[in-house]
Design a protein around this motif. Sequence first.
Motif, mmCIF file in Angstrom:
data_model
loop_
_atom_site.group_PDB
_atom_site.id
_atom_site.type_symbol
_atom_site.label_atom_id
_atom_site.label_comp_id
_atom_site.label_asym_id
_atom_site.label_seq_id
_atom_site.Cartn_x
_atom_site.Cartn_y
_atom_site.Cartn_z
ATOM 1 N N LEU A 24 0.864 -1.179 0.000
ATOM 2 C CA LEU A 24 0.000 0.000 0.000
ATOM 3 C C LEU A 24 0.901 1.230 0.000
ATOM 4 C CD1 LEU A 24 -2.444 -1.293 2.732
ATOM 5 C CD2 LEU A 24 -3.044 -0.936 0.325
ATOM 6 N N THR A 25 0.717 2.119 -0.972
ATOM 7 C CA THR A 25 1.641 3.238 -1.168
ATOM 8 C C THR A 25 0.940 4.570 -0.980
ATOM 9 O OG1 THR A 25 2.902 1.907 -2.756
ATOM 10 C CG2 THR A 25 3.309 4.267 -2.739
ATOM 11 N N TRP A 26 1.557 5.428 -0.186
ATOM 12 C CA TRP A 26 1.076 6.798 0.015
ATOM 13 C C TRP A 26 2.244 7.737 -0.264
ATOM 14 C CZ3 TRP A 26 -0.464 9.240 5.377
ATOM 15 C CH2 TRP A 26 -1.048 10.489 5.154
ATOM 16 N N LEU A 70 -11.342 4.012 1.691
ATOM 17 C CA LEU A 70 -10.221 4.060 2.611
ATOM 18 C C LEU A 70 -8.931 4.339 1.848
ATOM 19 C CD1 LEU A 70 -10.933 1.093 5.056
ATOM 20 C CD2 LEU A 70 -11.805 3.439 5.112
ATOM 21 N N GLY A 71 -8.109 5.212 2.402
ATOM 22 C CA GLY A 71 -6.805 5.497 1.817
ATOM 23 C C GLY A 71 -5.805 4.409 2.167
ATOM 24 N N PRO A 72 -4.556 4.546 1.733
ATOM 25 C CA PRO A 72 -3.556 3.502 2.015
ATOM 26 C C PRO A 72 -3.303 3.297 3.502
ATOM 27 C CG PRO A 72 -2.568 5.440 0.970
ATOM 28 C CD PRO A 72 -4.028 5.614 0.865
ATOM 29 N N PRO A 95 0.302 -8.572 9.036
ATOM 30 C CA PRO A 95 0.513 -7.142 8.794
ATOM 31 C C PRO A 95 0.587 -6.817 7.308
ATOM 32 C CG PRO A 95 2.532 -8.195 9.580
ATOM 33 C CD PRO A 95 1.443 -9.210 9.724
ATOM 34 N N ARG A 96 -0.093 -5.751 6.902
ATOM 35 C CA ARG A 96 0.090 -5.214 5.564
ATOM 36 C C ARG A 96 1.342 -4.346 5.556
ATOM 37 N NH1 ARG A 96 -4.189 -4.989 2.058
ATOM 38 N NH2 ARG A 96 -2.516 -4.579 0.556
ATOM 39 N N VAL A 97 1.955 -4.203 4.390
ATOM 40 C CA VAL A 97 3.112 -3.319 4.247
ATOM 41 C C VAL A 97 2.632 -1.988 3.674
ATOM 42 C CG1 VAL A 97 5.341 -2.958 3.125
ATOM 43 C CG2 VAL A 97 4.710 -5.241 3.938
ATOM 44 N N LEU A 98 2.919 -0.912 4.402
ATOM 45 C CA LEU A 98 2.526 0.434 3.989
ATOM 46 C C LEU A 98 3.780 1.256 3.732
ATOM 47 C CD1 LEU A 98 0.534 2.828 3.654
ATOM 48 C CD2 LEU A 98 0.703 3.156 6.134
ATOM 49 N N LEU A 99 3.901 1.783 2.518
ATOM 50 C CA LEU A 99 5.019 2.655 2.153
ATOM 51 C C LEU A 99 4.535 4.101 2.173
ATOM 52 C CD1 LEU A 99 7.823 3.331 0.986
ATOM 53 C CD2 LEU A 99 6.889 2.831 -1.300
ATOM 54 N N ILE A 100 5.071 4.890 3.096
ATOM 55 C CA ILE A 100 4.803 6.331 3.141
ATOM 56 C C ILE A 100 6.047 6.999 2.573
ATOM 57 C CG2 ILE A 100 4.219 8.296 4.604
ATOM 58 C CD1 ILE A 100 2.916 6.431 6.558
ATOM 59 N N ASP A 101 5.947 7.398 1.319
ATOM 60 C CA ASP A 101 7.123 7.794 0.549
ATOM 61 C C ASP A 101 7.382 9.293 0.644
ATOM 62 O OD1 ASP A 101 9.257 6.967 -0.935
ATOM 63 O OD2 ASP A 101 8.215 6.973 -2.860
ATOM 64 N N GLU A 102 8.644 9.625 0.959
ATOM 65 C CA GLU A 102 9.135 11.008 1.030
ATOM 66 C C GLU A 102 8.392 11.823 2.085
ATOM 67 O OE1 GLU A 102 9.097 12.365 -3.112
ATOM 68 O OE2 GLU A 102 11.209 11.784 -3.209
ATOM 69 N N ILE A 103 8.469 11.344 3.308
ATOM 70 C CA ILE A 103 7.797 12.002 4.415
ATOM 71 C C ILE A 103 8.357 13.400 4.661
ATOM 72 C CG2 ILE A 103 9.369 10.919 6.076
ATOM 73 C CD1 ILE A 103 5.647 11.720 6.653
ATOM 74 N N ASP A 104 9.593 13.680 4.221
ATOM 75 C CA ASP A 104 10.146 15.012 4.448
ATOM 76 C C ASP A 104 9.432 16.101 3.656
ATOM 77 O OD1 ASP A 104 11.578 13.241 2.742
ATOM 78 O OD2 ASP A 104 13.484 13.812 3.607
ATOM 79 N N LYS A 105 8.639 15.726 2.660
ATOM 80 C CA LYS A 105 7.894 16.721 1.892
ATOM 81 C C LYS A 105 6.619 17.173 2.609
ATOM 82 C CE LYS A 105 9.361 15.349 -2.767
ATOM 83 N NZ LYS A 105 8.881 14.863 -4.088
ATOM 84 N N SER A 106 6.295 16.550 3.716
ATOM 85 C CA SER A 106 5.001 16.775 4.352
ATOM 86 C C SER A 106 4.933 18.132 5.044
ATOM 87 C CB SER A 106 4.712 15.680 5.382
ATOM 88 O OG SER A 106 5.571 15.828 6.507
ATOM 89 N N ASP A 107 3.691 18.529 5.340
ATOM 90 C CA ASP A 107 3.451 19.681 6.192
ATOM 91 C C ASP A 107 4.011 19.397 7.588
ATOM 92 O OD1 ASP A 107 1.267 20.795 8.362
ATOM 93 O OD2 ASP A 107 1.640 22.236 6.745
ATOM 94 N N ILE A 108 4.314 20.441 8.325
ATOM 95 C CA ILE A 108 4.965 20.287 9.632
ATOM 96 C C ILE A 108 4.120 19.474 10.613
ATOM 97 C CG2 ILE A 108 4.001 22.441 10.569
ATOM 98 C CD1 ILE A 108 6.736 22.865 11.943
ATOM 99 N N VAL A 125 -11.699 -0.002 -0.538
ATOM 100 C CA VAL A 125 -10.382 0.080 0.093
ATOM 101 C C VAL A 125 -9.332 0.402 -0.954
ATOM 102 C CG1 VAL A 125 -11.039 -1.544 1.905
ATOM 103 C CG2 VAL A 125 -9.912 -2.397 -0.152
ATOM 104 N N SER A 126 -8.186 0.805 -0.505
ATOM 105 C CA SER A 126 -7.096 1.185 -1.402
ATOM 106 C C SER A 126 -6.481 -0.039 -2.072
ATOM 107 C CB SER A 126 -6.023 1.942 -0.618
ATOM 108 O OG SER A 126 -4.961 2.337 -1.447
ATOM 109 N N GLY A 127 -6.236 0.085 -3.380
ATOM 110 C CA GLY A 127 -5.499 -0.945 -4.092
ATOM 111 C C GLY A 127 -6.253 -2.211 -4.412
ATOM 112 N N SER A 128 -7.586 -2.212 -4.278
ATOM 113 C CA SER A 128 -8.355 -3.418 -4.541
ATOM 114 C C SER A 128 -9.775 -3.056 -4.921
ATOM 115 C CB SER A 128 -8.362 -4.341 -3.319
ATOM 116 O OG SER A 128 -9.197 -5.456 -3.527
ATOM 117 N N GLU A 129 -10.416 -3.935 -5.672
ATOM 118 C CA GLU A 129 -11.820 -3.754 -6.007
ATOM 119 C C GLU A 129 -12.733 -4.310 -4.923
ATOM 120 O OE1 GLU A 129 -12.446 -5.538 -9.773
ATOM 121 O OE2 GLU A 129 -11.002 -4.286 -10.837
ATOM 122 N N ARG A 130 -12.163 -5.019 -3.971
ATOM 123 C CA ARG A 130 -12.971 -5.581 -2.896
ATOM 124 C C ARG A 130 -13.330 -4.490 -1.884
ATOM 125 N NH1 ARG A 130 -13.096 -10.980 -3.438
ATOM 126 N NH2 ARG A 130 -11.414 -11.985 -4.601
#
Length: 334
Positions: free
Chosen positions: A105-107, A152-154, A165-178, A212-217
């Motif tokens: 799951l990618t965010w 539902l989001g990732p 456990p599902r694997v969740l990738l939160i990519d480039e967190i340094d770009k986020s708001d404070i 849900v994110s990433g699936s048609e289910r």
Amino acid sequence: MDDWLIFRGSGQPHEGIERLPEPPPWRYFDGGPPLPVPDADDPSVARRLGDVARARVYRPYGDELELVNSALYLRRPLLVTGKPGIGKSTLAYSIASELRLGPVLTWSITSRSTIEQGLFSYDAMARLEEANLRRHLPDATEPLDIGRYIRLGPLGTALLPYERPRVLLIDEIDKSDIDLPNDLLHVFENGEYTVPVLQRIAATQPAVSVAVSGSERQAEIHRGQVRCRAFPFVVLTSNGERDFPPAFLRRCIRVELREPGPEQLASMVESQLGPEMYEESQDLVERFLARRADGTLTTDQLLSAIYLTSYAAQERGETRERLADQILRFVDTT
């Protein structure tokens, strides 16, 4: 002794996750009813081209392996730092593939990303428009299905009560708001969240199915409350461009990925392009290692240079050196 390692970085899928012991008491979650992790081959799962190939690229060093497994045992997020293109996001795909934890799951984070976007989206305008249209339909007697307007989001999907456990990738967190790291901290600590619009109707509609994110289910949410069962394996990537709150850092396992050495590069090239192509391109690997000492080069560039020169240099008569130099250009010029 490495017997305690669940993730071994071998690139070969196995059922080692079954050996993962119960979480420590302070990281125990009791969400339910339990849901099976979707199979990556399930036709309802949205596939991304190259995911399997990416999973096979990463080959970790010893201390990297220990830190990844520490995050698995402690049910803590893994904050991964390192140079651009070094394989930070690839690590998430490698873990998901080897431990058979389903699709990643990618965010992808931007400066406008909010915690709500990661958890769920609710299209209130579409619901209002359909409600207005139904007023003019004399045979529209069934109640409006609010679940059709919620996805539902990732992050929200990862926190569903999966058995594994599902694997969740939160990519480039340094770009986020404070504020986002602190908002994430609250969700990570509690392993749960609420969908307010579903809480408000819980008395009349206690269970609602949503996308849900990433699936048609779909998944069924009870009384607007989502609580995880197996805490997701969260990989947050950072290029080291900003500082994070101390409270956030204390609750993450931190690992800095180093540039792959000759043995790792050989393994990556062989797994992606085959041993024969690696044997024919050892000179390019040596050139890559020599040039990397003077600037930032990525493994993707090396793989691209080997692939291109193995074909184009033969068919068009171009020299391998010229083509390789065109591909192996420094990522940064500072």
